[in-house]
Design a protein around this motif. Structure first.
Motif, PDB file in Angstrom:
ATOM      1  N   GLN A 194      -1.911  -8.951   9.643  1.00 11.22           N
ATOM      2  CA  GLN A 194      -1.303  -9.102   8.310  1.00 11.22           C
ATOM      3  C   GLN A 194      -2.068  -8.282   7.271  1.00 11.22           C
ATOM      4  OE1 GLN A 194       1.424 -11.262   6.955  1.00 11.22           O
ATOM      5  NE2 GLN A 194       1.002  -9.778   5.332  1.00 11.22           N
ATOM      6  N   THR A 195      -3.396  -8.361   7.350  1.00 16.51           N
ATOM      7  CA  THR A 195      -4.234  -7.597   6.413  1.00 16.51           C
ATOM      8  C   THR A 195      -4.022  -6.099   6.586  1.00 16.51           C
ATOM      9  OG1 THR A 195      -5.916  -9.338   6.360  1.00 16.51           O
ATOM     10  CG2 THR A 195      -6.603  -7.133   5.682  1.00 16.51           C
ATOM     11  N   LEU A 196      -3.942  -5.639   7.847  1.00 21.50           N
ATOM     12  CA  LEU A 196      -3.707  -4.223   8.103  1.00 21.50           C
ATOM     13  C   LEU A 196      -2.357  -3.782   7.552  1.00 21.50           C
ATOM     14  CD1 LEU A 196      -5.144  -4.029  11.727  1.00 21.50           C
ATOM     15  CD2 LEU A 196      -5.982  -2.729   9.757  1.00 21.50           C
ATOM     16  N   GLY A 197      -1.358  -4.652   7.678  1.00 23.70           N
ATOM     17  CA  GLY A 197      -0.048  -4.353   7.105  1.00 23.70           C
ATOM     18  C   GLY A 197      -0.115  -4.235   5.594  1.00 23.70           C
ATOM     19  N   ASP A 198      -0.836  -5.169   4.961  1.00 20.59           N
ATOM     20  CA  ASP A 198      -0.997  -5.143   3.499  1.00 20.59           C
ATOM     21  C   ASP A 198      -1.752  -3.887   3.062  1.00 20.59           C
ATOM     22  OD1 ASP A 198       0.297  -7.579   3.380  1.00 20.59           O
ATOM     23  OD2 ASP A 198      -1.547  -8.764   3.192  1.00 20.59           O
ATOM     24  N   LEU A 199      -2.791  -3.531   3.831  1.00 18.12           N
ATOM     25  CA  LEU A 199      -3.587  -2.351   3.495  1.00 18.12           C
ATOM     26  C   LEU A 199      -2.757  -1.073   3.591  1.00 18.12           C
ATOM     27  CD1 LEU A 199      -6.978  -3.217   5.254  1.00 18.12           C
ATOM     28  CD2 LEU A 199      -6.576  -3.043   2.778  1.00 18.12           C
ATOM     29  N   THR A 200      -1.849  -1.028   4.554  1.00 13.67           N
ATOM     30  CA  THR A 200      -0.983   0.150   4.680  1.00 13.67           C
ATOM     31  C   THR A 200      -0.091   0.295   3.463  1.00 13.67           C
ATOM     32  OG1 THR A 200      -1.002  -0.034   7.090  1.00 13.67           O
ATOM     33  CG2 THR A 200       0.747   1.287   6.117  1.00 13.67           C
ATOM     34  N   GLN A 201       0.438  -0.835   2.979  1.00 13.97           N
ATOM     35  CA  GLN A 201       1.260  -0.790   1.766  1.00 13.97           C
ATOM     36  C   GLN A 201       0.422  -0.355   0.564  1.00 13.97           C
ATOM     37  OE1 GLN A 201       4.736  -1.247   1.457  1.00 13.97           O
ATOM     38  NE2 GLN A 201       4.123  -0.226  -0.436  1.00 13.97           N
ATOM     39  N   GLU A 202      -0.809  -0.856   0.496  1.00 16.49           N
ATOM     40  CA  GLU A 202      -1.701  -0.454  -0.589  1.00 16.49           C
ATOM     41  C   GLU A 202      -2.045   1.035  -0.491  1.00 16.49           C
ATOM     42  OE1 GLU A 202      -5.154  -2.966  -0.889  1.00 16.49           O
ATOM     43  OE2 GLU A 202      -3.973  -4.779  -0.575  1.00 16.49           O
ATOM     44  N   ALA A 203      -2.191   1.514   0.737  1.00 12.37           N
ATOM     45  CA  ALA A 203      -2.486   2.938   0.936  1.00 12.37           C
ATOM     46  C   ALA A 203      -1.327   3.796   0.442  1.00 12.37           C
ATOM     47  CB  ALA A 203      -2.760   3.214   2.415  1.00 12.37           C
ATOM     48  N   GLU A 204      -0.110   3.362   0.718  1.00 14.38           N
ATOM     49  CA  GLU A 204       1.058   4.105   0.236  1.00 14.38           C
ATOM     50  C   GLU A 204       1.095   4.129  -1.292  1.00 14.38           C
ATOM     51  OE1 GLU A 204       5.938   4.211   0.657  1.00 14.38           O
ATOM     52  OE2 GLU A 204       4.771   2.777   1.844  1.00 14.38           O
ATOM     53  N   ASP A 205       0.764   2.990  -1.908  1.00 15.17           N
ATOM     54  CA  ASP A 205       0.726   2.937  -3.373  1.00 15.17           C
ATOM     55  C   ASP A 205      -0.341   3.883  -3.922  1.00 15.17           C
ATOM     56  OD1 ASP A 205       2.707   1.024  -3.287  1.00 15.17           O
ATOM     57  OD2 ASP A 205       1.335  -0.680  -3.484  1.00 15.17           O
ATOM     58  N   ALA A 206      -1.510   3.908  -3.266  1.00 16.82           N
ATOM     59  CA  ALA A 206      -2.596   4.794  -3.704  1.00 16.82           C
ATOM     60  C   ALA A 206      -2.177   6.260  -3.576  1.00 16.82           C
ATOM     61  CB  ALA A 206      -3.853   4.526  -2.880  1.00 16.82           C
ATOM     62  N   ILE A 207      -1.459   6.588  -2.499  1.00 14.30           N
ATOM     63  CA  ILE A 207      -0.957   7.957  -2.302  1.00 14.30           C
ATOM     64  C   ILE A 207       0.029   8.322  -3.408  1.00 14.30           C
ATOM     65  CG2 ILE A 207       0.497   9.384  -0.805  1.00 14.30           C
ATOM     66  CD1 ILE A 207      -0.804   7.830   1.582  1.00 14.30           C
ATOM     67  N   ASN A 208       0.933   7.396  -3.719  1.00 10.93           N
ATOM     68  CA  ASN A 208       1.932   7.651  -4.758  1.00 10.93           C
ATOM     69  C   ASN A 208       1.297   7.841  -6.137  1.00 10.93           C
ATOM     70  OD1 ASN A 208       4.054   7.522  -2.944  1.00 10.93           O
ATOM     71  ND2 ASN A 208       4.399   5.334  -3.245  1.00 10.93           N
ATOM     72  N   LYS A 210      -1.748   8.995  -6.517  1.00 12.92           N
ATOM     73  CA  LYS A 210      -2.770  10.038  -6.349  1.00 12.92           C
ATOM     74  C   LYS A 210      -4.181   9.505  -6.605  1.00 12.92           C
ATOM     75  CE  LYS A 210       0.501  13.710  -7.499  1.00 12.92           C
ATOM     76  NZ  LYS A 210       0.784  14.932  -8.269  1.00 12.92           N
ATOM     77  N   ASP A 211      -4.420   8.294  -6.114  1.00 12.15           N
ATOM     78  CA  ASP A 211      -5.714   7.630  -6.301  1.00 12.15           C
ATOM     79  C   ASP A 211      -6.523   7.752  -5.006  1.00 12.15           C
ATOM     80  OD1 ASP A 211      -7.870   5.991  -6.821  1.00 12.15           O
ATOM     81  OD2 ASP A 211      -6.681   4.410  -7.763  1.00 12.15           O
ATOM     82  N   ALA A 212      -7.255   8.851  -4.883  1.00  8.81           N
ATOM     83  CA  ALA A 212      -7.992   9.132  -3.649  1.00  8.81           C
ATOM     84  C   ALA A 212      -9.116   8.132  -3.411  1.00  8.81           C
ATOM     85  CB  ALA A 212      -8.549  10.553  -3.691  1.00  8.81           C
ATOM     86  N   GLU A 213      -9.799   7.724  -4.472  1.00 11.67           N
ATOM     87  CA  GLU A 213     -10.904   6.770  -4.311  1.00 11.67           C
ATOM     88  C   GLU A 213     -10.403   5.434  -3.769  1.00 11.67           C
ATOM     89  OE1 GLU A 213     -13.399   6.353  -7.707  1.00 11.67           O
ATOM     90  OE2 GLU A 213     -13.978   8.472  -7.735  1.00 11.67           O
ATOM     91  N   LYS A 214      -9.288   4.984  -4.287  1.00 11.11           N
ATOM     92  CA  LYS A 214      -8.697   3.728  -3.808  1.00 11.11           C
ATOM     93  C   LYS A 214      -8.277   3.873  -2.345  1.00 11.11           C
ATOM     94  CE  LYS A 214      -7.013  -0.440  -4.079  1.00 11.11           C
ATOM     95  NZ  LYS A 214      -7.940  -1.599  -4.123  1.00 11.11           N
ATOM     96  N   LEU A 215      -7.680   5.009  -2.010  1.00 12.86           N
ATOM     97  CA  LEU A 215      -7.267   5.230  -0.623  1.00 12.86           C
ATOM     98  C   LEU A 215      -8.478   5.191   0.303  1.00 12.86           C
ATOM     99  CD1 LEU A 215      -5.134   5.928   1.494  1.00 12.86           C
ATOM    100  CD2 LEU A 215      -5.463   8.347   0.928  1.00 12.86           C
ATOM    101  N   GLY A 216      -9.571   5.799  -0.118  1.00 15.48           N
ATOM    102  CA  GLY A 216     -10.784   5.776   0.697  1.00 15.48           C
ATOM    103  C   GLY A 216     -11.270   4.365   0.952  1.00 15.48           C
ATOM    104  N   GLU A 217     -11.280   3.527  -0.097  1.00 16.88           N
ATOM    105  CA  GLU A 217     -11.696   2.129   0.058  1.00 16.88           C
ATOM    106  C   GLU A 217     -10.801   1.402   1.062  1.00 16.88           C
ATOM    107  OE1 GLU A 217     -11.522   0.395  -3.785  1.00 16.88           O
ATOM    108  OE2 GLU A 217     -13.029   1.735  -4.669  1.00 16.88           O
ATOM    109  N   ILE A 218      -9.518   1.691   0.980  1.00 18.96           N
ATOM    110  CA  ILE A 218      -8.548   1.033   1.864  1.00 18.96           C
ATOM    111  C   ILE A 218      -8.788   1.435   3.318  1.00 18.96           C
ATOM    112  CG2 ILE A 218      -6.093   0.954   2.471  1.00 18.96           C
ATOM    113  CD1 ILE A 218      -5.565   1.274  -0.608  1.00 18.96           C
ATOM    114  N   LEU A 219      -9.058   2.723   3.558  1.00 26.98           N
ATOM    115  CA  LEU A 219      -9.315   3.197   4.923  1.00 26.98           C
ATOM    116  C   LEU A 219     -10.531   2.479   5.515  1.00 26.98           C
ATOM    117  CD1 LEU A 219      -8.741   7.066   4.605  1.00 26.98           C
ATOM    118  CD2 LEU A 219      -7.100   5.297   5.292  1.00 26.98           C
TER     119      LEU A 219
END
Length: 292
Positions: A194-208, A210-219
């Motif tokens: 469930q957490t991995l699913g949520d993180l993927t959605q958050e990663a998509e939001d970070a991509i949209n 253009k928040d690279a730092e947030k994407l890095g934290e999510i990875l």
């Protein structure tokens, strides 16, 4: 018309986030690696081509000849690949795509994208029993792919002005065994998925955004979850730690796990080159740098 040589090419891919959770209906994001390629050449042969084994190349050629209704084809294939096998980089799908393109080129036959996709998936299905189709779709695309099982694919726009470093642990990935590890945990695995699913959605939001730092934290958070489930490896963990220690915005294992590759997000090309060097010093057998 038959040419003296037929040529087909295809590129690699890497999963950004969502592996394992994608099996349970959560989204995954996969990236094409346009600079990491495989080339197939179809050449004349003295004897007819035969299907001896159900490997990816054989099945791709077989599917192509069957579609073209060509029997007793006196051909042979040469493969040149920069894509390592069993590392989660789409080697199988890319070889299928390159082979199909080469066969059609050899016989000077038209090949639509729709037909190519059908033939690739047929070859992958026979060779790999029940593939999700994510590898084939990403190796056929020039854009990042968002995928949800049974719901399909959408292309994502990505313009982060960052770089992704891919590092090969040198250990074959073991996707089937890793899936079994997750299955063996039963309900205990559900919170992590469930957490991995949520993180993927958050990663998509970070991509949209253009928040690279947030994407890095999510990875990095995703890696910790994959590690807790038990699908990472000592080699991958070591490389992830090295990447973080040397300034990566984030890092994680990629693909099925128990080997394979890790990815690390770098703020700029200079940092990406530094990370690649550090990862190779730590034991990565090969690295690639991809612009995001």
């Amino acid at each position: 018309m038959i040419k003296k040589i037929g040529v087909g090419k295809a590129h690699s891919k890497i999963i950004l986030i969502g592996e394992h959770a994608v099996v349970y209906g959560y989204p995954a994001i996969s990236l094409p690696l346009l600079e990491v390629e495989v080339t197939c050449r179809v050449l004349p042969a003295e004897t007819p081509w035969r299907l001896f084994e159900e490997d990816t190349l054989s099945m791709a050629v077989y599917a192509s000849l069957e579609y073209l209704t060509i029997k007793d084809a006196c051909i042979r294939c040469q493969i040149e690949s920069a894509i390592p096998e069993k590392r989660g980089m789409g080697s199988s799908a890319a070889i299928s795509i390159a082979a199909i393109r080469a066969v059609f080129d050899y016989y000077d036959a038209q090949l639509s994208q729709e037909t190519l996709e059908i033939l690739v998936n047929r070859a992958e299905m026979i060779a790999h029993m029940n593939p999700s189709g994510l590898d084939a779709k990403t190796c056929l695309s020039d854009h990042p792919i968002r995928f949800i099982k049974n719901l399909g694919f959408t292309e994502l726009e990505m313009d982060l002005s960052t770089y992704l470093v891919i590092a090969d642990t040198g250990v074959y990935g073991h996707t089937r065994e890793a899936i079994q590890v997750v299955q063996s945990k039963g309900k205990d695995a559900l919170p992590y998925l469930q957490t991995l699913g949520d993180l993927t959605q958050e990663a998509e939001d970070a991509i949209n955004h253009k928040d690279a730092e947030k994407l890095g934290e999510i990875l990095s958070q995703a890696h910790e979850n994959l590690k807790e489930i038990g699908v990472s490896s000592q080699e991958a963990d070591s490389l992830v730690e090295t990447a973080i220690h040397h300034g990566a915005l984030g890092a994680k294992m990629s693909g099925g796990g128990l080997g394979g590759c890790i990815i690390a997000l770098a703020a700029n090309l200079e940092q990406a080159q530094e990370l690649a060097q550090r990862l190779e010093e730590k034991g990565a057998v090969q690295t690639w740098i991809e612009s995001l």
